[in-house]
Design a protein around this motif. Structure first.
Motif, PDB file in Angstrom:
ATOM      1  N   LEU A  43      -5.574   4.196   6.902  1.00 37.59           N
ATOM      2  CA  LEU A  43      -4.250   4.026   7.496  1.00 37.59           C
ATOM      3  C   LEU A  43      -3.961   2.543   7.734  1.00 37.59           C
ATOM      4  N   SER A  44      -4.972   1.806   8.201  1.00 32.84           N
ATOM      5  CA  SER A  44      -4.802   0.371   8.410  1.00 32.84           C
ATOM      6  C   SER A  44      -4.476  -0.330   7.098  1.00 32.84           C
ATOM      7  N   GLU A  45      -5.171   0.048   6.025  1.00 30.60           N
ATOM      8  CA  GLU A  45      -4.891  -0.566   4.723  1.00 30.60           C
ATOM      9  C   GLU A  45      -3.444  -0.302   4.292  1.00 30.60           C
ATOM     10  N   ARG A  46      -2.992   0.918   4.507  1.00 26.16           N
ATOM     11  CA  ARG A  46      -1.621   1.258   4.112  1.00 26.16           C
ATOM     12  C   ARG A  46      -0.603   0.467   4.939  1.00 26.16           C
ATOM     13  N   VAL A  47      -0.872   0.299   6.227  1.00 25.42           N
ATOM     14  CA  VAL A  47       0.031  -0.475   7.084  1.00 25.42           C
ATOM     15  C   VAL A  47       0.089  -1.926   6.622  1.00 25.42           C
ATOM     16  N   PHE A  48      -1.074  -2.549   6.429  1.00 24.83           N
ATOM     17  CA  PHE A  48      -1.104  -3.943   5.991  1.00 24.83           C
ATOM     18  C   PHE A  48      -0.448  -4.109   4.626  1.00 24.83           C
ATOM     19  N   THR A  49      -0.790  -3.225   3.704  1.00 30.34           N
ATOM     20  CA  THR A  49      -0.246  -3.346   2.353  1.00 30.34           C
ATOM     21  C   THR A  49       1.268  -3.188   2.352  1.00 30.34           C
ATOM     22  N   LYS A  51       3.283  -4.180   4.515  1.00 26.28           N
ATOM     23  CA  LYS A  51       3.918  -5.408   4.988  1.00 26.28           C
ATOM     24  C   LYS A  51       4.042  -6.442   3.870  1.00 26.28           C
ATOM     25  N   ALA A  52       3.251  -6.264   2.804  1.00 28.33           N
ATOM     26  CA  ALA A  52       3.303  -7.197   1.677  1.00 28.33           C
ATOM     27  C   ALA A  52       3.999  -6.603   0.458  1.00 28.33           C
ATOM     28  N   TYR A  53       3.894  -5.282   0.287  1.00 32.44           N
ATOM     29  CA  TYR A  53       4.448  -4.623  -0.897  1.00 32.44           C
ATOM     30  C   TYR A  53       5.124  -3.311  -0.502  1.00 32.44           C
ATOM     31  N   LYS A  54       6.334  -3.102  -0.989  1.00 35.72           N
ATOM     32  CA  LYS A  54       6.999  -1.818  -0.791  1.00 35.72           C
ATOM     33  C   LYS A  54       6.616  -0.852  -1.902  1.00 35.72           C
ATOM     34  N   LYS A  55       6.453  -1.401  -3.102  1.00 30.99           N
ATOM     35  CA  LYS A  55       5.944  -0.624  -4.225  1.00 30.99           C
ATOM     36  C   LYS A  55       5.356  -1.600  -5.229  1.00 30.99           C
ATOM     37  N   SER A  56       4.485  -1.104  -6.075  1.00 32.45           N
ATOM     38  CA  SER A  56       3.893  -1.941  -7.107  1.00 32.45           C
ATOM     39  C   SER A  56       3.418  -1.043  -8.241  1.00 32.45           C
ATOM     40  N   GLU A  57       3.918  -1.294  -9.434  1.00 25.68           N
ATOM     41  CA  GLU A  57       3.543  -0.457 -10.574  1.00 25.68           C
ATOM     42  C   GLU A  57       2.068  -0.629 -10.928  1.00 25.68           C
ATOM     43  N   THR A  58       1.536  -1.830 -10.687  1.00 25.16           N
ATOM     44  CA  THR A  58       0.132  -2.115 -10.965  1.00 25.16           C
ATOM     45  C   THR A  58      -0.595  -2.441  -9.668  1.00 25.16           C
ATOM     46  N   TYR A  92       1.317   5.628  -1.936  1.00 25.37           N
ATOM     47  CA  TYR A  92       2.397   4.986  -1.186  1.00 25.37           C
ATOM     48  C   TYR A  92       3.128   3.965  -2.053  1.00 25.37           C
ATOM     49  N   LEU A  93       2.380   3.190  -2.834  1.00 26.72           N
ATOM     50  CA  LEU A  93       2.958   2.137  -3.667  1.00 26.72           C
ATOM     51  C   LEU A  93       3.612   2.685  -4.932  1.00 26.72           C
ATOM     52  N   ASN A  94       3.391   3.977  -5.195  1.00 30.04           N
ATOM     53  CA  ASN A  94       3.874   4.578  -6.441  1.00 30.04           C
ATOM     54  C   ASN A  94       3.297   3.835  -7.650  1.00 30.04           C
ATOM     55  N   ILE A 245     -11.148  -5.969   6.183  1.00 29.16           N
ATOM     56  CA  ILE A 245     -11.077  -5.821   4.729  1.00 29.16           C
ATOM     57  C   ILE A 245      -9.760  -5.164   4.326  1.00 29.16           C
ATOM     58  N   SER A 246      -9.203  -4.356   5.215  1.00 24.69           N
ATOM     59  CA  SER A 246      -7.974  -3.629   4.878  1.00 24.69           C
ATOM     60  C   SER A 246      -6.745  -4.527   4.804  1.00 24.69           C
ATOM     61  N   CYS A 247      -6.856  -5.782   5.244  1.00 24.38           N
ATOM     62  CA  CYS A 247      -5.678  -6.666   5.274  1.00 24.38           C
ATOM     63  C   CYS A 247      -5.644  -7.635   4.104  1.00 24.38           C
ATOM     64  N   VAL A 248      -6.490  -7.427   3.105  1.00 21.68           N
ATOM     65  CA  VAL A 248      -6.644  -8.382   2.004  1.00 21.68           C
ATOM     66  C   VAL A 248      -5.338  -8.605   1.244  1.00 21.68           C
ATOM     67  N   SER A 249      -4.585  -7.560   0.977  1.00 19.13           N
ATOM     68  CA  SER A 249      -3.329  -7.720   0.219  1.00 19.13           C
ATOM     69  C   SER A 249      -2.364  -8.655   0.928  1.00 19.13           C
ATOM     70  N   LEU A 250      -2.289  -8.525   2.244  1.00 20.84           N
ATOM     71  CA  LEU A 250      -1.395  -9.381   3.027  1.00 20.84           C
ATOM     72  C   LEU A 250      -1.883 -10.821   3.009  1.00 20.84           C
ATOM     73  N   MET A 251      -3.184 -11.017   3.111  1.00 25.51           N
ATOM     74  CA  MET A 251      -3.742 -12.366   3.079  1.00 25.51           C
ATOM     75  C   MET A 251      -3.515 -13.021   1.719  1.00 25.51           C
ATOM     76  N   ALA A 252      -3.745 -12.251   0.649  1.00 22.72           N
ATOM     77  CA  ALA A 252      -3.639 -12.806  -0.699  1.00 22.72           C
ATOM     78  C   ALA A 252      -2.199 -13.120  -1.076  1.00 22.72           C
ATOM     79  N   LYS A 253      -1.264 -12.288  -0.655  1.00 22.54           N
ATOM     80  CA  LYS A 253       0.134 -12.513  -1.031  1.00 22.54           C
ATOM     81  C   LYS A 253       0.815 -13.549  -0.146  1.00 22.54           C
ATOM     82  N   GLU A 254       0.618 -13.434   1.158  1.00 21.29           N
ATOM     83  CA  GLU A 254       1.340 -14.290   2.096  1.00 21.29           C
ATOM     84  C   GLU A 254       0.538 -15.498   2.582  1.00 21.29           C
TER      85      GLU A 254
END
Length: 299
Positions: A43-49, A51-58, A92-94, A245-254
């Motif tokens: 759930l934490s990963e989904r929340v963090f992700t 905040k950085a991505y609404k959807k992502s094909e890849t 979630y990201l589809n 570890i669950s916040c990696v997407s937010l760290m990498a993008k922002e």
């Protein structure tokens, strides 16, 4: 809004107080948005992700080993894809396509672009050479068996456009030596104090070395955040949790830095928050104390 630029505004500062007053729009700064994330990894990963991505094909699909996640973060920084470890986040990201790091994208129901398997040293070396074919001005080195230092390095890698490579405590593996030689950096940045990465490893480099490290993960993370200097958001995590570890997407993008805290918000962390005045603060903690102390910094 009135023609004179002054308006009546009713809003919440996020601290429970709703107020109505006149303000000069250009000069008034509100409190930062403060989020407390759930203490459940998926759930934490989904929340963090989210905040950085609404959807992502890849998406970059990783197992929960932090070394795989860090490798995924390098792809994320360069390619702009989220790093996920849970199928629910992929749903979630589809997402439709996946780059796998020690896990098959098909396990997440995704079409495979490529899958990387093998030792952490070999994979991170291959990825670094692939993402930086013309070399890198900086190369970050962190210990392969200490997840906090490697995770903290992600926002720094974003800030200085650098690959992250792994090392042992007292020895730099040959595959890493060769990779650094190929990348031909002007500088190596070591994450962690000498107990984490020894002086022998530091002395093995043929280029200038910058060490960003303290006595423990709290000091090291704070030193890295201060080195980055300016950022719009920050993540504050309890000392003894791997949920960071669950916040990696937010760290990498922002490029949001991660700061560990073991005694609440120390004076040094408060000074950092006041100096940077971030717009968003994310808190990973099972105690309300951290959130309350963060709020207190801005009162």
């Amino acid at each position: 809004q009135a023609e004179d630029g002054i308006r009546d505004v009713e809003r919440s500062r996020g601290l429970g107080d709703v107020y109505k007053r006149q303000e000069f729009t250009l000069y008034v700064k509100d409190y930062p948005e403060i989020y407390s994330t759930p203490l459940n990894f998926n759930l934490s990963e989904r929340v963090f992700t989210s905040k950085a991505y609404k959807k992502s094909e890849t998406a970059i699909i990783s197992d929960k080993d932090f070394k795989s996640v860090v490798v995924g973060a390098l792809y994320s920084i360069k390619g702009g894809y989220p790093v996920i470890t849970a199928k629910s986040t992929a749903d979630y990201l589809n997402a439709k396509n996946g780059i796998g790091i020690n896990v098959k994208p098909s396990d997440f129901g995704l079409k495979e672009i490529t899958t990387l398997n093998g030792s952490a040293y070999a994979i991170v070396s291959d990825v670094a050479r692939s993402l930086y074919p013309n070399g890198a001005k900086n190369v970050i080195v962190a210990r392969s068996d200490l997840f906090p230092d490697s995770i903290v390095a992600i926002s720094l890698a974003k800030a200085v456009d650098s690959p992250i490579l792994f090392t042992e405590n007292n020895r730099l593996p040959n595959v890493i030596k060769e990779t650094i030689k190929q990348l031909n950096p002007e500088r190596v940045i070591i994450i962690g104090g000498e107990k984490a990465v020894s002086k022998d490893v530091e002395n093995s480099f043929d280029v200038p070395v910058l060490r960003l490290g303290g006595a423990d993960r709290s000091e090291t993370s704070l030193i890295v955040a201060n080195y980055i200097g300016k950022f719009d958001g920050i993540i504050i995590s309890d000392f003894n949790t791997n949920l960071s570890i669950s916040c990696v997407s937010l760290m990498a993008k922002e490029g949001y830095p991660l700061v560990f805290t073991k005694d609440g918000i120390t004076d040094d962390v408060a000074t950092l928050l006041r100096r940077v005045s971030p717009d968003k603060i994310y808190i990973i903690s099972d105690s309300s104390r951290v959130k309350e102390e963060v709020e207190g910094v801005f009162e």
